[in-house]
Design a protein around this motif. Structure first.
Motif, short mmCIF file in Angstrom:
data_model
loop_
_atom_site.label_atom_id
_atom_site.label_comp_id
_atom_site.label_asym_id
_atom_site.label_seq_id
_atom_site.Cartn_x
_atom_site.Cartn_y
_atom_site.Cartn_z
N UNK A 153 0.82 -1.22 0.00
CA UNK A 153 0.00 0.00 0.00
C UNK A 153 0.85 1.27 0.00
N UNK A 154 1.90 1.29 -0.81
CA UNK A 154 2.74 2.48 -0.89
C UNK A 154 2.73 3.05 -2.31
N UNK A 155 1.52 3.09 -2.90
CA UNK A 155 1.37 3.62 -4.27
C UNK A 155 1.79 5.08 -4.36
N UNK A 156 2.12 5.52 -5.57
CA UNK A 156 2.70 6.84 -5.74
C UNK A 156 1.71 7.97 -5.51
N UNK A 157 0.39 7.65 -5.46
CA UNK A 157 -0.57 8.73 -5.21
C UNK A 157 -0.39 9.30 -3.80
N UNK A 158 0.21 8.54 -2.89
CA UNK A 158 0.50 9.05 -1.55
C UNK A 158 1.96 8.76 -1.25
N UNK A 159 2.83 9.47 -1.92
CA UNK A 159 4.24 9.07 -2.01
C UNK A 159 4.96 9.15 -0.66
N UNK A 160 4.41 9.89 0.30
CA UNK A 160 5.06 9.98 1.62
C UNK A 160 5.04 8.62 2.32
N UNK D 178 3.84 17.24 -18.70
CA UNK D 178 4.24 16.74 -20.01
C UNK D 178 5.27 15.63 -19.79
N UNK D 179 4.94 14.40 -20.20
CA UNK D 179 5.87 13.30 -19.96
C UNK D 179 5.70 12.20 -20.97
N UNK D 180 6.82 11.61 -21.38
CA UNK D 180 6.80 10.48 -22.29
C UNK D 180 7.15 9.21 -21.54
N UNK D 181 7.77 8.28 -22.22
CA UNK D 181 8.16 6.99 -21.65
C UNK D 181 7.00 6.40 -20.83
N UNK D 182 7.17 6.23 -19.51
CA UNK D 182 6.09 5.63 -18.72
C UNK D 182 5.16 6.66 -18.10
N UNK D 183 5.42 7.93 -18.30
CA UNK D 183 4.47 8.98 -17.89
C UNK D 183 4.12 8.98 -16.42
N UNK D 184 4.99 8.45 -15.56
CA UNK D 184 4.67 8.31 -14.14
C UNK D 184 4.56 9.65 -13.45
N UNK D 185 5.15 10.68 -14.04
CA UNK D 185 5.16 11.99 -13.39
C UNK D 185 3.75 12.50 -13.11
N UNK D 186 2.81 12.18 -14.00
CA UNK D 186 1.44 12.65 -13.80
C UNK D 186 0.84 12.09 -12.52
N UNK D 187 1.04 10.81 -12.28
CA UNK D 187 0.50 10.19 -11.07
C UNK D 187 1.17 10.74 -9.83
N UNK D 188 2.49 10.86 -9.89
CA UNK D 188 3.23 11.34 -8.72
C UNK D 188 2.78 12.76 -8.39
N UNK D 189 2.70 13.63 -9.39
CA UNK D 189 2.28 15.00 -9.14
C UNK D 189 0.81 15.07 -8.73
N UNK D 224 -3.85 8.47 -8.98
CA UNK D 224 -4.15 9.71 -8.28
C UNK D 224 -5.41 10.34 -8.87
N UNK D 225 -6.27 10.88 -8.03
CA UNK D 225 -7.47 11.56 -8.52
C UNK D 225 -7.09 12.95 -9.02
N UNK D 226 -7.90 13.46 -9.92
CA UNK D 226 -7.69 14.84 -10.36
C UNK D 226 -6.81 14.98 -11.58
N UNK D 227 -6.54 13.85 -12.25
CA UNK D 227 -5.72 13.87 -13.46
C UNK D 227 -6.61 13.62 -14.67
#
Lengths: 251, 251, 251, 251, 251, 251, 251, 251
Positions: A153-160, D178-189, D224-227
């Motif tokens: 349960x350490x998904x990136x949506x709650x990265x802390x 703006x992200x390519x490859x696996x686009x993980x930045x959107x979820x993290x942000x 992440x919600x809101x994307x």
């Protein structure tokens, strides 16, 4: 060495110590022995604690029962994956010490003691829905003789939440990342550790997840170095790769 | 340890040995130092022989030259991947010791000596057309400090050629398999060695190859355990994973 | 501000007002607090009316019951999505005020009053078969504190029905368009309003619909500016984005 | 109101103040005016600083020159996207104040002053290869009248770089990722901000990236919600959505 | 010959041996007879042992029963594929000599003796899960009059098992390879035999197997010459092709 | 004409024959009437024999019953597609003259007599498994008022059967081809007739059929001119297009 | 037999006729000889007229020249596929008898006479655009020693042209069908002949052809029995399979 | 009738009016004549104004010139599609009256007068980028003898422009809709007209357009009845279908 064995055999024939027919018997097994194919299989049976594995999905309860019954005659440890509760009941009837992990859907039989490595594998997952794959990985890693740390349960949506666990993850020799949806956890962890990351995409999600395709492509395209990928939902495969690496690292 | 550093800092403030403003400066970098994020980047620069990497595709010759010019000021080793001959010419003008592998399309600069491991990585490929990916993997593995054994042209259509080389493959600590078309080599080798196999699918082929998709799916679905997969044509990524494992195994 | 807090803490240590060990405790949480990670989570719990969300699909009835039971201890509002009627029965037993929307498959618990915005979100759908996604979006928008106008059955095949409702749609601050099949409604509405359009493709349809792929691609390729897209059937996600915008617009 | 206008018109006819033929002329435009269709287009031309947009890809240099020549007669600001340097040369010949962004491939003409919002859009990108899409987004946001903060090269593989910039990102009203490859930045942000995130997948990457498909699926499946997501490489579209939201938030 | 038949007919008319109306009747069937279309169908019924085939999937039990009842009136051998046990019960009631292969899901009725060829088809499979497809192929090959050698469980992950059986495989006139997952067996066997290989991909596997797509693409991209492919899980089709070749080779 | 109506209305206002408020009422409906939107809907209700259509899949039995109950109040003919037997039972209870086609899964209610065209639509199918789609097409064509010739089981594998029926096919005004698997029948018939061919791909088949994709792509790529395609399994849509053409041809 | 050879060798050692070291040399090659791996390769070189094959695509002109130069030293016939005119010029310079087929892009060198079979392969194609694949197939079949009948431009859109050629097609031992677009020709011919059909999909077409995918899926889903498929545009592969079958049939 | 012809022929033989060999000659062509295959081809040549068509893509300039040179000997009208300017130059040299449409890339030769129908085809397109496909459709429709109304740039993003043209569209007998991106125009028009709509998806767009796939799927999933679809960018095919319908409607 192979040459040595052969030279010895031929000399014995020359010396009359070995009859032609006897030498022939020995040589008939040569192609495989020589190439070492059979070594793998043979040493599976002789090395303590290495389990025999059965993939139960697509088999009937009766087939699973019979295969495990046969395996039991060889007194090895056994790992059954993708096993139903019904399969477990049938196995338990012939092998009372069999254990079942209902989330990971694994049957395990420990006939020989399994000694765990000092170093450990970190098995990290994004969401609670990934648990079946996590549990399959954990059971596999354990019966293969690895110490395991499970971080869920350490998904990136709650990265802390992930950072809270970073210490224990970074002490592992190898990290198994189990994640569905967009699978971003593999990339993030790949950037936060200098150990090999084995990524297991899961089919968790819906819509444009397309049965795990989104997590799979994400992980293959990870912008972090050191991430390699196994098949969707393949907790067994991920743990098997990790075990190989952990064993190399601890030997 | 982190706690220790903090306690020491706070005690220094308490003691008046450190001014509040000075402590503040130190603490401002804390979040990253504490979490160890920066460690990776920092120790890249201090550890001898760890290269800085630049992915040259999609960049202009001038951009590549400038980035490498900057890297050179840090006196690190450098690996440039997917580099054109033109890029190499521009780099050579500012760094005469730069070397170019025209098949693997890599630029390498060795400013610090790279000590190779005793154990080695086997890099195995199916066909001669896979050579660009093989060479990228070889250059990567070398500059990361690994001994390498390169075995080429042992595709499964002529499987006896593979058996000829089985000895050297099985002595490796980790195997990188580079294959296009149907990528069957990964499965076959996965069954013939008990070391981790990193599979690199290539886009070699035509028609229903679909740009490497056939080899990729093949490798992900490998019936042999111990095979994990990186992105299509990603020789660098495959070698990076293998290097991590080889280093673990030889430490 | 962060700096201020740190300076204050350090000064307290310098002054002897705060013991080193106490300061250490505070600093241990610093990385997250400092970065503001925890803010989101914490303020969820303190801000009135912001619900906790549980995605029920793939969970057992018992798991859903337990999670909600735990949430209830925190006295927050709750939104359960993709919930079965059976799940609702189990929740109702422990929380009589829980409500169920059988079409949208949502469970909602309102422990704190939810004040609605003056401005509203228009949730517009093409066909009656899209209703489950519409209802999920409506319930989400409401419990997040938004006034909602629901306009259904205005698919482009009978475009005059859409024009009839254009007034109310254009008065919204943000428009959620829910449509399956060819998803043309998003483009048409995108051209008829100057407000942001959040498009939710649905899996409604058959044949070359491919589980919502046709509507998804349509919406991503919308020739109208101002249309962004969420996952297939993701009514919750669409409403969540719209709520963020509506709140910004009404603050 | 519409009714009022109609009643007034009819009363004028009744009164003889308006001839039947004159009223007819007015009514002929009624269907569109009434429905408000034309409002969008008309007010584009009257509202200061709202540009006319031309998508240059697939057009000839001559076609682009002619279209912009015509637009210039209306004295509006102009944004040309996907424009080649050659197109710019042709435009500059007829409009010396035209400017060109060679990375973002945009032509901009500012005939009327553009007043920027106080609040701003954060445009965040993962790697330097995403710059063309970033620059297209920046130019679009600016000419639409938004203040912009550009944060580049904060991909998740080195997540500490992202945290360094988190403050400025979180102060924005809306974030374009703006992200390519696996686009993980959107979820993290998405997990690190409570503002709407507009995700723009890019076709940057290779192999199983499949022309941006991997980033696209990643972003659609964001945990992440809101994307919400726009088309691959669509920097213009992402900025347009963000501008709508920023304008709502600052009005 | 056709011309001969026509000349003879016309001469008979000329001679008055055949009336115009009689000749007309003959000529009415001419287009098909002439072109030989009907030959196939007709000689099916006259050549001993060539079965009539019914694909049972998607048909009701009653429909299958009726079709077979009709076929029985023509006293031919019958092969029903994809048949359920329930279908078999219904057929058995009207035809006690009908036999059922529960794994291959085939119904066979032998009304006429089937003489087997001297040469044989080798039907080789990778894993036990491929058995349903193997059995369908075996039953098809047998009722079409071919001798069959069945070699199962020789997947490439344990390639020594395959070599054990290589002798019998290489003596066949044609080889049918049935394999799921990555389907590598087809390529490996293609390189080890100089006989035509008919590859039957199966849907066995999970995750990125995508219903047999991985094996299908693998086989189509086989690096070995002499491999052609039939549809996923199409054991009947593979055996049919092989039978044609075996008959050519033994005639 | 529209202008005429408007001029007349305005003149009546001018003359005092019509009050402003009355004219306002008339004008309020103007946008739709003027544009003719409503014409379609209105004339559906007035033209004898044009049915109202309900797509039953994804609706509950109760919903279907209620919709049809409402439709019955308008005394129109009704076509329900994708209807279950249970739905039919519910409809029959409120409308005894309702009829059910269990293969085509259609409910039909004929309240007004349907006069059939002299010219006819040929509905041609490849295999017996395509019958559900064929029957849906037949019922649709009939209730829309077309004479129909149904030709089944003329797949290209036995092309002489097709030629037997070529006469009746070529006399049709428009041909609907229903085919699954490789869908070759559409191309073959497209080459054999000079009438428009509407191709309906079906999901019949297995393996690499991919739910009708193979037939769909085949038909779209038809080498014969004059073939257009509707959605997979869309018998209703194919017949609707054909009916439009047949009506044009017979008017 | 293998056993015989071994017994003889051992007896020679026993008798002192063979020294141990000599026997060792012989035995070292045993694994491959025994398994017969090398047989294929060896007999390629000894059997008259069997060509060596080089796939030229993706190789440089110089590489092709060198490989063929080496092949020439073994005095075998040579087939180069996917060869450019430039490659041919380079080859011709070192081997004046080399021939080039500019449509099929093949280089052929005949150093040994190739005796053609009495029976022939029919190579049938749909359109003139398929000619490159046809010519590659023809050259392959010829140099492998098969008589060939080439029938072009008999696509199903004008099916009477096909019937004209049906006689010659049906007299062949095996039929290669080359077709792009919807690939229906394979199914039609599969139903009109009782010989094996090898289908070669081509990438001819546009739009939803998707690089040959439509023809590939069509052919895999053929409703006619006896059709197997090779890779898209793989004229060489199709002819190779056909040659194997034709040789079996004529031996 | 066929029977009549045959009876007459046989009677002539019986009467001795026709020799056996002469009758044989006549009968040899019988299979095709009888089936009517050849009718299509023959009457192409005899019916005034029906053009011969050549698809120029993938052919050399010389091939196109030769084919058209041959066609000219038959004095028919000619339509060349996907023709380059260079091809046109070569054709013009041998046929000065040939005309070229550089946008639609068509060559047309009018040797015989083409009489246009009274009724017309409306060819409607969404954006200016779709013009090449529109022009191909227009040229096709014209040379096939149809009156055409061309309506461009009425995409759904500015739907009022479409309504302006609705009158002329609704008076057509059949509508061809050419649209890329999300292809929504087909559905919108399908709902606004009661005439058959032939939808031509175009490859215009970028990113998740996937070469026209998004528009293709949109159109296949149209929620409006009466829409059928041809291949991506197939302006010729769309116009051909429309022409068949228009001819039926005007006959």
């Amino acid at each position: 060495m192979d040459n040595e064995a052969l030279r010895k055999l031929l000399t014995s024939v020359q010396n009359g110590e070995l009859k032609v027919e006897e030498a022939l018997e020995d040589l008939k097994e040569l192609p495989f022995k020589d190439l070492g194919f059979a070594l793998i299989d043979n040493h599976r049976e002789v090395r303590t604690g290495v389990p025999e594995v059965i993939y139960c999905a697509g088999k009937t309860v009766e087939q699973v029962r019979q295969i495990i019954e046969y395996m039991l005659t060889r007194d090895n440890n056994i790992l059954g994956t993708r096993a139903s509760a019904e399969m477990y009941e049938a196995v338990k009837a012939i092998c009372p010490e069999a254990e079942y992990n209902p989330i990971g859907r694994t049957i395990t039989v420990r006939r020989r003691p399994v000694e765990l490595t000092d170093s450990y594998i970190a098995i990290v997952s994004a969401g609670t829905s990934d648990l079946p794959v996590v549990e399959e990985a954990v059971e596999t890693a354990l019966i293969l003789g690895n110490r395991v740390e499970k971080i869920t349960d350490v998904g990136v949506a709650g990265i802390h939440r992930l950072f809270d666990k970073l210490g224990v993850i970074r002490e592992a020799k190898v990290v198994v990342v189990v994640a569905g949806m967009e699978g971003a956890l593999a990339s993030v962890l790949g950037g936060l550790t200098d150990k090999p990351v084995i990524a297991v995409p899961t089919s968790i999600g819906y819509g444009a997840n397309f049965g795990g395709l989104s997590a799979l492509l994400s992980m293959l395209n990870s912008c972090a170095s050191g991430v390699s990928v196994v098949n969707i939902d393949n907790g067994y495969g991920g743990a098997y790769c990790a075990s190989m690496i952990n064993k190399l690292a601890s030997s």
